[in-house]
Scaffold this active site. Structure first.
Site, mmCIF file in Angstrom:
data_model
loop_
_atom_site.group_PDB
_atom_site.id
_atom_site.type_symbol
_atom_site.label_atom_id
_atom_site.label_comp_id
_atom_site.label_asym_id
_atom_site.label_seq_id
_atom_site.Cartn_x
_atom_site.Cartn_y
_atom_site.Cartn_z
ATOM 1 N N LYS A 136 1.192 7.656 3.327
ATOM 2 C CA LYS A 136 0.611 6.313 3.377
ATOM 3 C C LYS A 136 -0.316 6.132 4.578
ATOM 4 C CE LYS A 136 4.885 4.719 1.252
ATOM 5 N NZ LYS A 136 6.202 4.118 1.499
ATOM 6 N N ARG A 170 0.104 -9.519 7.483
ATOM 7 C CA ARG A 170 1.408 -9.665 8.143
ATOM 8 C C ARG A 170 1.597 -8.795 9.376
ATOM 9 N NH1 ARG A 170 4.598 -10.201 2.438
ATOM 10 N NH2 ARG A 170 3.349 -11.943 1.771
ATOM 11 N N HIS A 210 -7.653 -12.462 8.419
ATOM 12 C CA HIS A 210 -6.632 -11.530 8.890
ATOM 13 C C HIS A 210 -7.191 -10.160 9.273
ATOM 14 C CE1 HIS A 210 -4.155 -14.659 7.238
ATOM 15 N NE2 HIS A 210 -4.512 -14.359 5.998
ATOM 16 N N ARG A 260 19.258 17.417 -1.213
ATOM 17 C CA ARG A 260 19.634 16.049 -0.827
ATOM 18 C C ARG A 260 20.778 15.573 -1.700
ATOM 19 N NH1 ARG A 260 17.423 13.621 3.762
ATOM 20 N NH2 ARG A 260 15.958 15.222 4.402
ATOM 21 N N ARG A 298 15.955 -3.044 -1.535
ATOM 22 C CA ARG A 298 14.720 -3.189 -2.305
ATOM 23 C C ARG A 298 15.007 -3.564 -3.750
ATOM 24 N NH1 ARG A 298 13.561 -3.654 1.868
ATOM 25 N NH2 ARG A 298 12.315 -2.383 3.263
ATOM 26 N N PRO A 311 0.821 -1.221 0.000
ATOM 27 C CA PRO A 311 0.000 0.000 0.000
ATOM 28 C C PRO A 311 0.850 1.264 0.000
ATOM 29 C CG PRO A 311 -0.794 -1.550 1.638
ATOM 30 C CD PRO A 311 0.553 -2.028 1.185
ATOM 31 N N GLU A 312 0.923 1.890 -1.159
ATOM 32 C CA GLU A 312 1.591 3.178 -1.271
ATOM 33 C C GLU A 312 0.493 4.231 -1.457
ATOM 34 O OE1 GLU A 312 4.792 3.151 -4.116
ATOM 35 O OE2 GLU A 312 5.144 1.025 -3.810
#
Length: 266
Positions: free
Chosen positions: A59, A114, A95, A153, A252, A2-3
């Site tokens: 999110k 999870r 779940h 950055r 990732r 889920p983004e």
DNA sequence: GGGTTAAACAAAGC
DNA sequence: TTGTTTAACCC
């Protein structure tokens, strides 16, 4: 998984199903997901109240609690998660870790296979984002601020896009999609990108997120030119059939097209 | 020291 | 399988 687009869809879903309905009961089936709140506290804050509106930052989904002390219910889905509104408790989804029962007999379940998700309470979405150090939401950030925040950055493009403190909402899948569509190599240091490329990146980010939100509502229907459907073992670039390359960034799996995303460090 | 990155961790299904 | 936290790394 889920983004931002997924979570935006959950916000819409919650808005369509669970607003203005008096809450009759609250049940926590996996206490692990509670963050800084107890089941007892959740009950006392939610019972007899109703959700007034829903918002999203990055999110996270926030549901405003009307009446009483007010406040907001906060939900984060972790790797696997969704919301489910259903009528018969016998039909409760597998779940379901957190259940809200309404007086009309329906339930809203926080489904989280999870258990990497979190449920919390906050005074406001703004206060919560501030406390977490979240950057501006990826859908609301303007081009100027986007360029400024990335410009200061020195990390790689993908790592920076995924850094929730820089901007909130982008995860592994959409970072790859945005960089593919912008033609930027995932390891390109962001402080080497010129103004024009930063502008492109910002525009592409908006396009991708809006397209993904729409696709979520149309059952995973993404344009064929998108990287997403080809983002698997043996996948090829949807533009010219070049085999996609995979590298690891911050642990990732990263997919990119070596011809359309040139490595500008060389 | 602050920014950055790699590694560790969470849980469950295959 | 992935987001977040923590530890180790680099000017």
């Amino acid at each position: 998984m889920p983004e931002l687009p997924d979570v935006e869809y959950y916000r819409i879903y919650l808005t369509a199903t669970a607003l203005h309905k008096t809450i009759a009961r609250v049940e926590v089936r996996a206490p692990r997901i509670l963050e800084g709140v107890t089941e007892r506290r959740l009950r006392s804050v939610l019972a007899g109240r109703a959700f007034q509106s829903a918002r999203r930052h990055g999110k996270y989904v926030f549901a405003a609690i009307e009446g009483g002390e007010g406040g907001w219910l906060v939900m984060h889905f972790g790797m696997t998660g969704r919301l489910s509104y259903f009528k018969d408790i016998g039909d409760d989804p597998k779940h379901d870790r957190f259940l809200i029962g309404f007086e009309n007999g329906y339930f809203l379940a926080f489904v989280n296979q999870r258990k990497f998700g979190h449920v919390a309470l906050a005074m406001s979405p703004e206060a919560f984002a501030e406390a977490k150090g979240l950057g501006p939401d990826a859908l609301s950030i303007g081009r100027e601020e986007f360029a400024v925040r990335l410009g200061e950055r020195r990390g790689g493009a993908k790592a920076t896009l995924m850094n929730q403190k820089v901007l909130a909402g982008i995860g592994n899948i959409y970072a790859d999609e945005i960089l593919f569509r912008a033609g930027v190599h995932p390891k390109t240091p962001v402080n080497t990108l010129d103004e024009e490329t930063l502008g492109t990146l910002h525009a592409v980010m908006g396009d991708v997120l809006h397209t993904a939100i729409a696709a979520k509502r149309r059952c995973e229907d993404f344009p064929g030119s998108y990287l997403l459907p080809h983002r698997h073992e043996g996948g090829v670039c949807p533009l010219d059939g070049t085999p996609l390359e995979t590298i690891t960034i911050s642990g990732r799996r990263t997919y990119f097209c070596p011809t359309h995303q040139s490595d500008e460090r060389e």
